[in-house]
Design a protein around this motif. Structure first.
Motif, mmCIF file in Angstrom:
data_model
loop_
_atom_site.group_PDB
_atom_site.id
_atom_site.type_symbol
_atom_site.label_atom_id
_atom_site.label_comp_id
_atom_site.label_asym_id
_atom_site.label_seq_id
_atom_site.Cartn_x
_atom_site.Cartn_y
_atom_site.Cartn_z
ATOM 1 N N SER A 269 -0.094 -133.006 -4.812
ATOM 2 C CA SER A 269 0.720 -134.425 -5.433
ATOM 3 C C SER A 269 1.655 -134.062 -5.905
ATOM 4 N N LYS A 270 3.097 -134.578 -5.687
ATOM 5 C CA LYS A 270 4.352 -134.614 -5.947
ATOM 6 C C LYS A 270 4.625 -134.418 -7.492
ATOM 7 N N TYR A 305 -6.791 -129.909 -11.146
ATOM 8 C CA TYR A 305 -6.639 -130.728 -11.469
ATOM 9 C C TYR A 305 -6.317 -131.351 -12.158
#
Length: 788
Positions: A269-270, A305
């Motif tokens: 993810s960015k 995450y």
């Protein structure tokens, strides 16, 4: 003069206005152990306002009034974000910031000219200790991934033990699993803090997905579930780092070794909330012995995450596949002694079906920072290893070393499940600092095996002659095993299962600004288990008391007393119940760092009293059909010794590891008086290792280096009982060395093993004969690695 006065008034008014629109930010940054972190970066996100911490970890800078996100970062540590408000004209004191060491780079990975760091400051989070190694009242040694790469170590059975005092490997098992002994008995095998030890397992971890290996000497059961009082080794796997990078390594070597590994690390993810790590390995290798081989590959993806600023979820899967020759085919048998035949000698047959292992594990780890001082961790894991294959032994042997070989089926399933929850915290009561650890452990294990079918390869009329070996046409043909029924149906009573739960708590009390530390801990463990049709239930409370004192930040002394409780599985010839191991450990030691902490040393002396230890039954050879099935339970054994470990950087570019262990283990109490005073099999009285790595750091030869190391074992005891008239194992001495060249991206490395080309082996006297396994003669490996 009027103009000067007006200018001064204007400047003063401007400063007043600026002071009313800015504020000063100050604070301190430390690691989790309370040590200052100099040169850490402190910055307001999205601005150029910030500072670097000073030598004492403090910082101070000015910024405009407003709400900001303060980011504190340091190499080797996990960055921390904190929401702050800057108030006009005030000193805005930020609460103490403690940075957590990043799992993937180890606790003390410090950026220096020497890229390969062999020394670390703290254990992994999976050991659950929130204390630096120099302050921990126990002998803990950590073998870094950089060191393992320099030594071209391939798996857990391939040279890891040379880097830690007193650890030896018993039997080879075709590289199926690593049986590690230290301090007189088997060390429990852990992975990421979970006890995955089984009777024949776990499958040896390939180093492609391993970050580092931690050796904890002495009992660790109070926090790490059931473990032998001799200690444990904990394999820590690689995790995402948050950096986008990768590495490829290709190796080749003697005996048709071809190996490739890939390591990819980055963000999915960015914003960096979702990270990944993927390690892939493939390997093919034959042997210096005919018909022995090993084919392996592994895949190990990991996801991190960041659920929110204080919560992280890590999901990890590891798959290993192994295809190898018949387990046991590396053994050589003789009535005349050890090393009788050339190193290439084997009893293997080329037409035997291979042994194959499919090994899976899935782990979920959830970490939540309750606040800056308290953290809770939960972990669930499932391990499943399925094996289909066979093992090899002999049915009989005559005085001329003509033997009847047999092959037995060996299919097995090793299934484990674990659950863990623990909390780490730090709090002060007056002048006393408390480091708290408390948790719950639960686990179930089941090992199912089928050894029920056996086939003789030879006959008494046409035996296999070790002096005139002929392969390809065994007199009685090759086996054809019946696998039409499920493994559980075939296994019958050959089932070993265990279910356990434990609660533990520890308080490390720090006095005199934490220079004096008193550790008080205890664990309650309940275990229910069955083996070979018999069952038992046991529970026990085991205490732990430790005391350590730091003279300065580089010197400490400690004393430790603790107990262990380890249920065992086995079959006694008299049909009695197998009692659990109980034991006491007393240990004292001194730890000292040199050269500004770059080189660490430690010396410890210990005594372990252990009750009810299981050992192989020396009467087993009387019945070839029962070989290896029965155990003998001893009354009390005493193991005592001294261990010395040193590792780290001596001078710029020169890294040295040295270790030595003196070990003595004997039976001190037993109902059979003739057993008292006997040596307990399975250790070397004197064991010493050394490894030197030197790299040129300047000039034309910059990046070029060499390495060399040795291993010595003296007064070796065998891994089994032997008669007084039988020979003892000779002393063991091996030398390895290599050359390398590296820059920021490329590494070329060549190592030669057993440089002196010695005939090295391990083995034991057994009944009226000897059996042993030879090590490879002089051999080499070449690797090319590229980082991007």
């Amino acid at each position: 003069m009027k103009r000067l006065i007006l200018l001064l008034l204007f400047i003063s008014f401007g400063e007043l206005l600026y002071g009313q629109s800015t504020g000063t930010i100050s604070g301190d940054v430390q690691d989790e152990a309370g040590n200052p972190l100099p040169y850490a970066s402190v910055i307001l996100q999205g601005t150029s306002y910030g500072a670097a911490t000073d030598e004492e970890g403090g910082y101070q800078f000015t910024a405009p009034v407003g709400n900001y996100t303060l980011i504190v970062s340091e190499v080797g540590f996990t960055s921390l974000k904190r929401e702050i408000t800057v108030k006009a004209g005030q000193l805005n004191s930020i609460p103490l910031v403690k940075l957590k060491e990043a799992q993937e780079v180890l606790g003390a990975f410090t950026v220096r000219d020497q890229k390969s760091e062999y020394k670390v400051e703290k254990p992994s989070e999976s050991l659950r200790l929130n204390t630096s190694l120099i302050e921990t009242p126990q002998n803990i040694q950590i073998i870094t991934g950089e060191l393992l790469a320099d030594q071209q170590v391939i798996d857990m059975s391939d040279g890891v033990l040379r880097n830690v005092s007193g650890a030896t490997r018993l039997e080879h098992w075709g590289n199926m699993y690593a049986r590690v002994n230290m301090r007189g008995s088997r060390a429990a095998a852990f992975r990421n803090g979970m006890n995955i030890t089984s009777s024949w397992g776990p499958l040896t971890e390939d180093m492609s997905f391993v970050s580092h290996v931690e050796f904890v000497k002495g009992p660790a059961g109070f926090m790490m579930s059931n473990g032998e009082p001799s200690g444990i080794y904990n394999v820590v796997t690689k995790k995402p780092t948050g950096e986008t990078k990768g590495a490829v390594n290709l190796s080749m070597g003697s005996y048709d070794l071809y190996r490739g590994t890939m390591d990819f690390d980055g963000k999915l993810s960015k914003g960096g909330k979702l990270l990944y790590r993927l390690n892939v390995m493939g390997q093919s290798q034959n042997s210096f012995q005919d018909y022995n081989f090993n084919r392996r590959y592994s895949v190990a993806p990991v996801l991190d995450y960041q659920l929110d600023e204080r919560t992280k979820l890590t999901l990890e899967y590891v798959y290993q596949y192994a295809k190898m020759a018949n387990v046991g085919s590396a053994y050589v048998f003789s009535t005349k002694g050890y090393g009788i035949y050339d190193q290439r000698a084997t009893i293997a047959e080329q037409g035997l079906d291979p042994t194959m292992v499919d090994d899976h594990s899935v782990t979920a780890n959830l970490q939540h920072d309750i606040n800056d001082n308290w953290k809770i961790t939960g972990q669930l894991a499932y391990f499943n290893s399925a094996q289909e294959g066979s093992s090899m032994w002999l049915r009989g042997i005559d005085e001329n070393d003509r033997l009847v070989r047999y092959v037995s089926i060996w299919d097995a399933i090793n299934e484990n499940a674990f659950g863990q929850v623990y909390v780490n915290g730090e709090v002060k009561t007056g002048a006393v600092n408390h480091r708290i650890l408390a948790g719950l452990d639960m686990g179930t294990k089941e090992y199912i095996a089928d050894w029920s079918q056996a086939h003789n390869l030879d006959t008494e009329e046409n035996p296999f002659d070790m002096n005139d070996r002929s392969y390809g046409t065994p007199a009685n043909g090759l086996p054809q095993f019946d696998r039409t029924k499920s493994l559980k149906q075939r296994a019958n009573t050959t089932v070993i299962s265990q279910s356990y739960s434990g609660i533990y708590v520890q308080d490390e009390l720090g006095f005199f600004e934490n220079d004096l530390r008193l550790t008080l801990a205890g664990r309650y463990t309940y275990v229910s288990q069955s083996s070979y049709g018999t069952g038992m239930e046991e529970s026990q409370v085991t205490p732990r008391v430790g005391l350590s004192y730091s003279f300065d930040n580089q010197t400490s002394v400690y004393a430790l007393f603790d107990q262990s409780f380890v249920p065992q599985t086995g079959v006694l010839r008299n049909g009695g119940d197998v009692k659990p191991i109980t034991g006491n450990n007393m240990e004292v030691g001194v730890k000292r760092d040199f050269f500004d902490g770059r080189w660490s040393t430690g010396i410890s002396a210990y005594r372990i009293l252990k009750n009810n230890q299981l050992v192989p039954d020396p009467q087993d050879p009387d019945d070839p059909d029962d070989q290896g099935q029965y155990s003998l339970q001893l009354g009390q054994t005493r193991t005592q010794g001294v261990e010395f470990d040193a590792r780290g950087e001596l001078t710029k570019g020169m890294v040295l590891i040295l270790n030595y262990a003196y070990t003595d283990s004997e039976i001190t109490k037993d109902s059979r008086e003739d057993f008292v005073g006997n040596v307990v099999p399975g250790f070397a009285k004197h064991l010493a290792n050394g490894w030197l790595n030197y790299k040129v750091v300047n000039g034309t030869l910059k990046g070029f280096g060499l390495s060399a190391g040795f291993t010595y074992q003296g007064d070796r005891t065998t891994w089994n009982w032997s008669a007084d008239t039988q020979r003892a194992l000779p002393d063991y001495f091996r030398v390895d060395g290599g050359l390398f060249w590296e820059n920021d991206n490329l590494t070329l490395r060549a190592n030669v093993f057993n440089v002196l080309d010695k005939y090295l082996y391990s083995g034991t006297a057994y009944a009226t004969y000897y059996y042993y396994q030879a090590e490879a003669p002089r051999n080499a490996r070449l690797s090319v690695g590229f980082k991007f």
